[in-house]
Enzyme design. Structure first.
Site, mmCIF file in Angstrom:
data_model
loop_
_atom_site.group_PDB
_atom_site.id
_atom_site.type_symbol
_atom_site.label_atom_id
_atom_site.label_comp_id
_atom_site.label_asym_id
_atom_site.label_seq_id
_atom_site.Cartn_x
_atom_site.Cartn_y
_atom_site.Cartn_z
ATOM 1 N N LYS A 136 13.056 -39.422 -11.925
ATOM 2 C CA LYS A 136 13.377 -40.194 -10.723
ATOM 3 C C LYS A 136 14.096 -41.490 -11.102
ATOM 4 O O LYS A 136 15.048 -41.901 -10.431
ATOM 5 C CB LYS A 136 12.093 -40.489 -9.924
ATOM 6 C CG LYS A 136 11.538 -39.242 -9.238
ATOM 7 C CD LYS A 136 10.128 -39.403 -8.690
ATOM 8 C CE LYS A 136 9.631 -38.059 -8.144
ATOM 9 N NZ LYS A 136 8.255 -38.086 -7.641
ATOM 10 N N GLN B 73 3.320 -41.964 -7.288
ATOM 11 C CA GLN B 73 3.307 -40.595 -7.814
ATOM 12 C C GLN B 73 1.905 -39.986 -7.677
ATOM 13 O O GLN B 73 0.907 -40.606 -8.032
ATOM 14 C CB GLN B 73 3.759 -40.612 -9.290
ATOM 15 C CG GLN B 73 3.917 -39.241 -9.914
ATOM 16 C CD GLN B 73 5.052 -38.425 -9.316
ATOM 17 O OE1 GLN B 73 6.042 -38.966 -8.824
ATOM 18 N NE2 GLN B 73 4.914 -37.118 -9.335
ATOM 19 N N ASP C 248 8.635 -40.978 0.480
ATOM 20 C CA ASP C 248 8.035 -39.650 0.291
ATOM 21 C C ASP C 248 7.728 -38.983 1.636
ATOM 22 O O ASP C 248 7.532 -37.770 1.687
ATOM 23 C CB ASP C 248 6.692 -39.798 -0.457
ATOM 24 C CG ASP C 248 6.794 -39.432 -1.933
ATOM 25 O OD1 ASP C 248 7.653 -38.603 -2.278
ATOM 26 O OD2 ASP C 248 5.997 -39.983 -2.717
#
Ligand code: GUN
Length: 281
Positions: free
Chosen positions: A54, A98, A121
């Site tokens: 990422k 994460q 997200d």
């Protein structure tokens, strides 16, 4: 005839090239550099790899990124206070924590702490709720969003089709099901307690597997000509194996995504896309 292989790397590259130009244009016209903060707690090897990818992908398109690598024992309060700071940080438009988090941290609490307008997200209940009611103006979770782009790019018709999603996670299965439903598919969600799974999967015109079990989808579970999307990333002896038995299923399906090189590259691309959208909001 063997299935057409859906090349996720090719579409991801094409889309990322377009994002480079978009970021450049935003910098020049508005003086804004889209900023993404990624928070990793602990040292799960797969998560470390994803976070590294990422970071690299952000740099490639010109997004400013900050990576927070916190030790596994980090107290929940410490994580929440970092999220609070990032919520206030004017240079940060997108925040990603994460998953999975270590067991002592309440995952739900962490996600709910993120400002929904920075939740790239799309996991915050506000964004999930929007998605469920058919309001896609919030953030759409990156993996199902990427799958949608793959289907669109192949010209696959969703409306009226039978779609079967195997896996009911909040990250993939549930949001995927709603995205397909809102495009007028007839959607079935299967999971670990589903009885006679293969009878259900054999009905699918579009079959999406997101369970994380190597090769659970076999050739005889697939309708001839179906679209088969493999979200599984299972590590076996340093090799990546999908949920779908590729060699068997490619002889039956009409379309199939490979692992690696299918869904994975699209997930990160949609994260970059969402970060740019967050900067513009
Ligand atoms: N873990 C596995 N997939 C994801 C994802 O898309 N986002 C985050 N934050 N964690 C994940």
């Amino acid at each position: 005839m063997a299935a057409r292989i859906i090349d996720g790397r090719a579409l991801a590259t094409k889309m990322r090239n377009a994002l480079v130009n978009r970021v450049q244009h935003i910098k020049e016209s508005k003086g804004i550099v889209p900023g993404l903060a990624v928070v990793l707690v602990g040292d799960d090897p797969a998560s470390r790899t994803y976070v590294g990818m990422k970071e690299k992908a952000s740099q490639q398109v010109g997004i400013y990124s900050e990576i927070y690598r916190l030790e596994a024992q980090t107290p929940e309060e410490k994580l929440l206070s970092i999220i609070d700071e990032l919520n206030e940080d004017q240079e940060i438009h997108g925040i990603l924590v994460q998953l999975p988090l270590p067991g002592h941290i309440d995952q739900r609490k962490a996600i709910e702490r993120i400002n929904p307008n920075k939740d790239v997200d799309g996991f915050h209940p506000i964004n999930m709720g929007r998605l469920v009611i058919g309001d896609e103006a919030g953030f759409i979770p990156c993996t199902p969003y990427g799958i949608l782009k793959l289907l669109e790019n192949e010209g696959i018709v969703i409306e009226g089709k039978k779609a079967v999603v195997v896996g009911r996670s909040n990250i993939v299965g549930k949001p995927m099901a709603f995205l397909l439903l809102h495009r007028n598919a007839t959607v079935t969600i299967c999971h670990s307690r589903t009885q006679a799974l293969s009878e259900v999967t054999r009905e699918a015109d579009i079959l999406i597997s997101a369970v994380g079990k190597p090769h659970i989808i076999k050739g005889d579970m697939v309708k001839p000509g179906a679209v088969v999307i493999d979200v599984g990333i299972n590590r076996l002896k340093n090799k990546l194996i999908g949920d779908v038995d590729f060699n068997e299923v490619r002889e039956v399906a009409g379309w199939i995504t490979p692992v690696p090189g299918g869904v994975g590259p699209m997930t990160i691309t949609m994260l970059l896309h969402n970060t740019i959208e967050a900067a513009l909001k």
